[in-house]
Design a protein around this motif. Structure first.
Motif, mmCIF file in Angstrom:
data_model
loop_
_atom_site.group_PDB
_atom_site.id
_atom_site.type_symbol
_atom_site.label_atom_id
_atom_site.label_comp_id
_atom_site.label_asym_id
_atom_site.label_seq_id
_atom_site.Cartn_x
_atom_site.Cartn_y
_atom_site.Cartn_z
ATOM 1 N N GLU A 25 -1.358 24.807 70.857
ATOM 2 C CA GLU A 25 -2.155 23.691 71.356
ATOM 3 C C GLU A 25 -1.932 22.446 70.496
ATOM 4 N N LYS A 26 -1.830 21.307 71.139
ATOM 5 C CA LYS A 26 -1.597 20.005 70.492
ATOM 6 C C LYS A 26 -0.196 19.870 69.897
ATOM 7 N N GLN A 27 0.707 20.759 70.329
ATOM 8 C CA GLN A 27 2.099 20.672 69.897
ATOM 9 C C GLN A 27 2.999 20.424 71.108
ATOM 10 N N MET A 28 4.039 19.646 70.899
ATOM 11 C CA MET A 28 5.073 19.485 71.911
ATOM 12 C C MET A 28 6.369 20.026 71.327
ATOM 13 N N ILE A 29 7.102 20.790 72.104
ATOM 14 C CA ILE A 29 8.412 21.285 71.679
ATOM 15 C C ILE A 29 9.456 20.676 72.603
ATOM 16 N N ILE A 30 10.509 20.128 72.014
ATOM 17 C CA ILE A 30 11.535 19.497 72.837
ATOM 18 C C ILE A 30 12.918 19.749 72.257
ATOM 19 N N SER A 31 13.864 19.955 73.132
ATOM 20 C CA SER A 31 15.256 20.148 72.738
ATOM 21 C C SER A 31 15.859 18.819 72.313
ATOM 22 N N LYS A 32 16.519 18.818 71.157
ATOM 23 C CA LYS A 32 17.187 17.599 70.695
ATOM 24 C C LYS A 32 18.251 17.161 71.699
ATOM 25 N N LYS A 33 18.962 18.125 72.237
ATOM 26 C CA LYS A 33 20.009 17.803 73.214
ATOM 27 C C LYS A 33 19.410 17.097 74.425
ATOM 28 N N VAL A 68 5.150 17.083 67.023
ATOM 29 C CA VAL A 68 6.311 17.301 67.906
ATOM 30 C C VAL A 68 7.315 18.138 67.128
ATOM 31 N N ILE A 69 7.765 19.234 67.734
ATOM 32 C CA ILE A 69 8.731 20.129 67.097
ATOM 33 C C ILE A 69 10.059 20.000 67.830
ATOM 34 N N LEU A 70 11.084 19.642 67.089
ATOM 35 C CA LEU A 70 12.407 19.422 67.671
ATOM 36 C C LEU A 70 13.263 20.672 67.509
ATOM 37 N N TYR A 71 13.781 21.180 68.637
ATOM 38 C CA TYR A 71 14.676 22.333 68.645
ATOM 39 C C TYR A 71 16.113 21.843 68.851
ATOM 40 N N PRO A 72 17.099 22.599 68.395
ATOM 41 C CA PRO A 72 18.491 22.168 68.564
ATOM 42 C C PRO A 72 18.934 22.114 70.018
ATOM 43 N N ASP A 73 18.406 23.036 70.840
ATOM 44 C CA ASP A 73 18.902 23.168 72.214
ATOM 45 C C ASP A 73 17.771 23.683 73.098
ATOM 46 N N ASN A 74 18.071 23.912 74.367
ATOM 47 C CA ASN A 74 17.088 24.499 75.266
ATOM 48 C C ASN A 74 16.660 25.867 74.762
ATOM 49 N N PHE A 75 15.501 26.322 75.219
ATOM 50 C CA PHE A 75 14.947 27.584 74.717
ATOM 51 C C PHE A 75 14.332 28.366 75.873
ATOM 52 N N ASN A 76 13.935 29.613 75.586
ATOM 53 C CA ASN A 76 13.325 30.438 76.626
ATOM 54 C C ASN A 76 11.818 30.553 76.403
ATOM 55 N N ASP A 77 11.167 31.398 77.184
ATOM 56 C CA ASP A 77 9.710 31.549 77.090
ATOM 57 C C ASP A 77 9.253 32.051 75.738
ATOM 58 N N ASP A 78 10.130 32.728 75.009
ATOM 59 C CA ASP A 78 9.806 33.222 73.670
ATOM 60 C C ASP A 78 10.171 32.217 72.586
ATOM 61 N N LEU A 79 10.528 31.004 73.004
ATOM 62 C CA LEU A 79 10.923 29.918 72.088
ATOM 63 C C LEU A 79 12.204 30.250 71.335
ATOM 64 N N ASP A 80 13.041 31.059 71.950
ATOM 65 C CA ASP A 80 14.319 31.449 71.357
ATOM 66 C C ASP A 80 15.409 30.531 71.900
ATOM 67 N N PHE A 81 16.166 29.913 70.989
ATOM 68 C CA PHE A 81 17.211 28.976 71.416
ATOM 69 C C PHE A 81 18.615 29.452 71.056
ATOM 70 N N GLU A 82 18.742 30.699 70.579
ATOM 71 C CA GLU A 82 20.054 31.205 70.177
ATOM 72 C C GLU A 82 20.962 31.394 71.388
ATOM 73 N N GLU A 83 22.219 31.010 71.244
ATOM 74 C CA GLU A 83 23.184 31.182 72.323
ATOM 75 C C GLU A 83 23.370 32.664 72.631
ATOM 76 N N GLY A 84 23.538 32.960 73.886
ATOM 77 C CA GLY A 84 23.719 34.349 74.306
ATOM 78 C C GLY A 84 22.440 34.965 74.830
ATOM 79 N N ASN A 85 21.299 34.419 74.433
ATOM 80 C CA ASN A 85 20.038 34.933 74.954
ATOM 81 C C ASN A 85 19.775 34.359 76.346
#
Length: 255
Positions: A138-146, A106-123
């Motif tokens: 495959e076999k990975q889950m990505i989820i926003s911490k928020k 499981v990969i935790l991101y700081p915030d929501n992201f787009n199709d390119d897995l980019d979570f930077e504000e402004g994108n």
């Protein structure tokens, strides 16, 4: 003779190394300092009996011993681990031997992201709160911490992103993410379940259902969204959607 002994010792060492590497990792004991956090944050756990709470905590620790949790641009906290593990256990709590064989990390991101897995504000298009990976992921889950934390802040809102994504993993176990979890639901229920799905999706898309609108996207999203509702507000679902509740109770072995 000496060469034979050395060869035997090398072979023995290799066998021991292989055994240690491949055997299941022993689950750690549930940390006492986690207990008040779990009790405070997870309504599902809070409503269990004491024996069930012990079983729930053991299941959490087994999950954490088997699944690697990583992060991008943030430090993983105890609360993050607790909420991820609890989200994994809740849908399969009544299946003692269940394992997420289609998940390794499981990969935790700081915030929501787009199709390119980019979570930077402004994108643009940073609307994805969680996803089950395919292809190179495959076999990975990505989820926003928020989103992870928000899912447990208000159990009345029938919205929990982490549970949603783990339900997708359950759905995917039979090889297809199609809203029909064949590993959990008897074949005799498939046609009635599909009819329930499509009837309720039609109501959702006509704004005549209290199941949130994303459930009207397709079968798999309906199953995940309805499951969020089922685990967050079971009594309300039982009242408003008795047939869907009954089918999900059968699916998740809640009798």
């Amino acid at each position: 003779m000496t060469i034979t002994i050395i060869a035997f010792l090398v072979l023995l060492a290799f066998m021991v190394y292989t055994f240690l590497k491949l055997r299941p990792k022993k689950a750690d004991v549930f940390p006492k300092k986690w207990e008040p956090i779990l009790e405070n944050k997870v309504k599902f756990y809070r409503e269990l009996s004491n024996p069930e709470k012990i079983r729930f905590k053991k299941r959490m620790m087994v999950f954490l011993s088997e699944i690697y949790i990583d992060s991008v641009n943030l430090e993983i906290t105890d609360l993050d681990r607790i909420l991820i593990a609890a989200s994994a256990v809740i849908p399969v709590f009544n299946f003692p031997e269940f394992q997420y064989t289609n998940l390794s990390g499981v990969i935790l991101y700081p915030d929501n992201f787009n199709d390119d897995l980019d979570f930077e504000e402004g994108n643009k298009a940073r609307i994805i709160a969680g996803m089950v990976g395919n292809g190179r992921l495959e076999k990975q889950m990505i989820i926003s911490k928020k989103a992870l934390h928000k899912g447990f802040e208000n159990p009345q809102d029938k919205n929990n992103t982490a549970i949603h994504e783990f339900v997708h993993l359950i759905d995917k176990l039979d090889g297809q993410t199609d809203g029909v979890p064949e590993r959990l639901i008897d074949n005799a229920y498939t046609i009635p379940w599909l009819k329930l799905i499509h009837d309720e999706m039609e109501k959702i898309n006509k704004n005549k259902s209290d199941i949130r609108s994303y459930g009207g996207t397709n079968q798999q999203e309906f199953f995940a969204v309805a499951s969020e509702y089922f685990f967050e507000q079971p009594e309300k679902m039982k009242q408003k959607h008795p047939e869907i509740y009954k089918m999900l109770a059968e699916c998740f072995n809640f009798h």
